[in-house]
Write a protein that holds these residues in place. Sequence first.
Motif, PDB file in Angstrom:
ATOM      1  N   UNK A 266       0.834  -1.210   0.000  1.00 20.95           N
ATOM      2  CA  UNK A 266       0.000   0.000   0.000  1.00 20.95           C
ATOM      3  C   UNK A 266       0.864   1.255   0.000  1.00 20.95           C
ATOM      4  N   UNK A 267       0.266   2.364  -0.457  1.00 18.19           N
ATOM      5  CA  UNK A 267       1.028   3.617  -0.477  1.00 18.19           C
ATOM      6  C   UNK A 267       0.577   4.606   0.595  1.00 18.19           C
ATOM      7  N   UNK A 268      -0.628   4.423   1.153  1.00 12.74           N
ATOM      8  CA  UNK A 268      -1.146   5.335   2.178  1.00 12.74           C
ATOM      9  C   UNK A 268      -1.960   4.540   3.185  1.00 12.74           C
ATOM     10  N   UNK A 269      -1.777   4.857   4.480  1.00 13.78           N
ATOM     11  CA  UNK A 269      -2.512   4.158   5.526  1.00 13.78           C
ATOM     12  C   UNK A 269      -3.181   5.168   6.448  1.00 13.78           C
ATOM     13  N   UNK A 270      -4.436   4.888   6.802  1.00 14.45           N
ATOM     14  CA  UNK A 270      -5.135   5.605   7.857  1.00 14.45           C
ATOM     15  C   UNK A 270      -5.111   4.717   9.091  1.00 14.45           C
ATOM     16  N   UNK A 271      -4.466   5.198  10.148  1.00 14.46           N
ATOM     17  CA  UNK A 271      -4.392   4.470  11.415  1.00 14.46           C
ATOM     18  C   UNK A 271      -5.259   5.222  12.412  1.00 14.46           C
ATOM     19  N   UNK A 272      -6.323   4.591  12.872  1.00 16.12           N
ATOM     20  CA  UNK A 272      -7.277   5.298  13.720  1.00 16.12           C
ATOM     21  C   UNK A 272      -7.558   4.542  15.015  1.00 16.12           C
ATOM     22  N   UNK A 273      -7.317   5.199  16.141  1.00 13.82           N
ATOM     23  CA  UNK A 273      -7.632   4.628  17.441  1.00 13.82           C
ATOM     24  C   UNK A 273      -6.755   3.474  17.858  1.00 13.82           C
ATOM     25  N   UNK A 274      -5.545   3.361  17.299  1.00  9.02           N
ATOM     26  CA  UNK A 274      -4.672   2.223  17.582  1.00  9.02           C
ATOM     27  C   UNK A 274      -3.534   2.639  18.510  1.00  9.02           C
ATOM     28  N   UNK A 275      -3.294   1.844  19.552  1.00  7.86           N
ATOM     29  CA  UNK A 275      -2.229   2.131  20.505  1.00  7.86           C
ATOM     30  C   UNK A 275      -0.904   1.550  20.002  1.00  7.86           C
ATOM     31  N   UNK A 276      -0.209   2.308  19.186  1.00  7.92           N
ATOM     32  CA  UNK A 276       1.181   2.028  18.823  1.00  7.92           C
ATOM     33  C   UNK A 276       1.459   0.613  18.323  1.00  7.92           C
ATOM     34  N   UNK A 277       0.432  -0.099  17.857  1.00  9.06           N
ATOM     35  CA  UNK A 277       0.550  -1.431  17.262  1.00  9.06           C
ATOM     36  C   UNK A 277       0.878  -2.545  18.249  1.00  9.06           C
ATOM     37  N   UNK A 278       1.245  -2.267  19.480  1.00 14.42           N
ATOM     38  CA  UNK A 278       1.378  -3.246  20.554  1.00 14.42           C
ATOM     39  C   UNK A 278       2.039  -4.546  20.091  1.00 14.42           C
ATOM     40  N   UNK A 279       3.339  -4.537  19.759  1.00 20.98           N
ATOM     41  CA  UNK A 279       4.002  -5.786  19.362  1.00 20.98           C
ATOM     42  C   UNK A 279       4.091  -6.756  20.529  1.00 20.98           C
ATOM     43  N   UNK A 304      -0.327  10.324  18.871  1.00 21.61           N
ATOM     44  CA  UNK A 304       0.110  10.841  17.577  1.00 21.61           C
ATOM     45  C   UNK A 304       1.634  10.854  17.504  1.00 21.61           C
ATOM     46  N   UNK A 305       2.186  10.104  16.548  1.00 26.22           N
ATOM     47  CA  UNK A 305       3.628  10.018  16.378  1.00 26.22           C
ATOM     48  C   UNK A 305       4.346   9.288  17.485  1.00 26.22           C
ATOM     49  N   UNK A 306       3.620   8.537  18.294  1.00 28.13           N
ATOM     50  CA  UNK A 306       4.221   7.894  19.465  1.00 28.13           C
ATOM     51  C   UNK A 306       5.312   6.898  19.094  1.00 28.13           C
ATOM     52  N   UNK A 307       5.009   5.963  18.193  1.00 26.45           N
ATOM     53  CA  UNK A 307       5.974   4.928  17.827  1.00 26.45           C
ATOM     54  C   UNK A 307       6.356   4.948  16.351  1.00 26.45           C
ATOM     55  N   UNK A 308       5.754   5.835  15.582  1.00 26.49           N
ATOM     56  CA  UNK A 308       6.087   5.957  14.166  1.00 26.49           C
ATOM     57  C   UNK A 308       5.678   7.359  13.722  1.00 26.49           C
ATOM     58  N   UNK A 309       6.379   7.935  12.772  1.00 27.03           N
ATOM     59  CA  UNK A 309       6.031   9.288  12.314  1.00 27.03           C
ATOM     60  C   UNK A 309       4.767   9.285  11.469  1.00 27.03           C
TER      61      UNK A 309
END
Length: 542
Positions: A266-279, A304-309
């Motif tokens: 993909x070229x664009x992602x909308x990330x909404x309401x997610x806590x830093x992807x929680x690995x 916003x910008x917590x774990x990725x720009x």
Amino acid sequence: MGTSPARALLDILRSEGVDRVFGNPGTTELPFLAALSAAEDPPEYILGIHEGAVVSMADGYARATARPAFVSLHIAAGLANGLIGLLNARRSRTPLVVMAGQQDRRHLQQDPMLSADLITLAHPAVKAAYDIQHAPDLPLALRRAFALSVRPPAGPVLLSVPMDLLAEDTEVDVPPRTPTPSQGPAPGLDRAAHLLAAATRPVIVAGDGVGREGALPALVRVAEACGAPVHHQPMADCLNFPTTHPLYAGMLPPRHDAIRETLTPYDTVLITGAHAFTPHHYTPGPPLPPGLTVVQLDSDPDEIGRNFPADTGLVGALGPSLDLLAGLLGDRVPEHTAKRRVLRASDRHTADREHTESTARAARSTAPLAPWAAAHAVARGLPPDAVVVEEAITVGLLLRCLVRLDRPGSYTHTVGGGLGWGVGAAVGRRLAEPERPVVAVLGDGSALFGLQGLWSAARLSAPVLFVVLGNGAYRTLQDTYTAMGGHGRCPGTDLGPLDFTRAADFFGVDAVRATSADHLHELVALAGELRGPLLVDVPLRG
């Protein structure tokens, strides 16, 4: 006009909408119990025989009612027993107000039995903790705790209250409730719409904020407006996008390398309401592939910008923001483009689902069942409008691939990961939504941590179906051990054969052992007709 500290406490609980108190009392709670006994219309006291079950019941109740649940714990030992549940609630952003009774102040310096620094003990597991030393401070701190527990990020708030303070013969003022102002739509949505409309291969990651804030229908409109496939965040706690929708692409794996691989097309992602992807397991590198345009929307500004720009970061209520974004995208993305993307995604996702279904149907379906067969039997047996409370770890990952759910609140998990949550959470959920069937899907290891919750289920005659999937091991540890190159048997991970029907009988819960996938399917299908709790013991292949 003033009132006693104990009466002030009950007045505030009533005005905050608290209709049940979840607790396990000790001597420090006796003034509170006396106040409940003397009150004309007190909240119902929901007794748990272990604080782990108490906090888990409150967690399930708060999630279903979408308001803070009130928890009463007893001094240092009770608080310590409840810490796993509080850690889960903090990670899952469940609003709880917790009152921990402290020893009598008149001999606290003498280190009386069970006393401790409750604030320090609770600190890692709560948003905030208040040490109440003066009766007039109690009403103010309570109001503050209820407001803070729901403010993004939601979570548990603790008050340490000495037993003699509640019993004081003094008058305190009760401040009126101040309604918490609602967040509005995020500023900057026009920029977000521009980036998503310019994308040729957009994708969406739906975080648990979507489910918590009731924004699922709005996210569906956004996805359809731009034709973007939608992934659940890793180990999602709730249903954030209908699994029946043609754009649903499944859950992201909880590893950065796997997330990066999944999002690379993909070229664009909308990330909404997610806590830093929680690995869950460490893998080197960032979660997002290079060159990916990132639009991030959250009600919590710290995300916003917590774990990725992010190329653009938006802060606001998810439902209103996504509603406006859907309208902006409808004006900018040609309808035929969106429809073409939906059809293309539908073909791909349908093929993936058919492959998963065929894998499950081909699995061993007589006892002991193969994990795929057990997960498939549960998924196809769920009654309409059922709620799945899942703490099955390994089999839960298979179940997520098979369930077909579209109503918000239909799937509940805890990303906190502290075992023993599922039994109590299912009871709390059924108390909050008595009209919906509740099916708790539990691993045997998880069930062992939370067995005391069965006592409350029996006492309350809560019509919950507990499905315990027994593989006789901490299977996720064994699988990870092998994946990390471990040789031989992983020590300390074998539970051996367990008969959960005997455990259920001890607590007064009816139980049956499933003999086949068809039998399990039939039992799950009857969940909506239960008049009390039922445990189904499901032996799995090792």
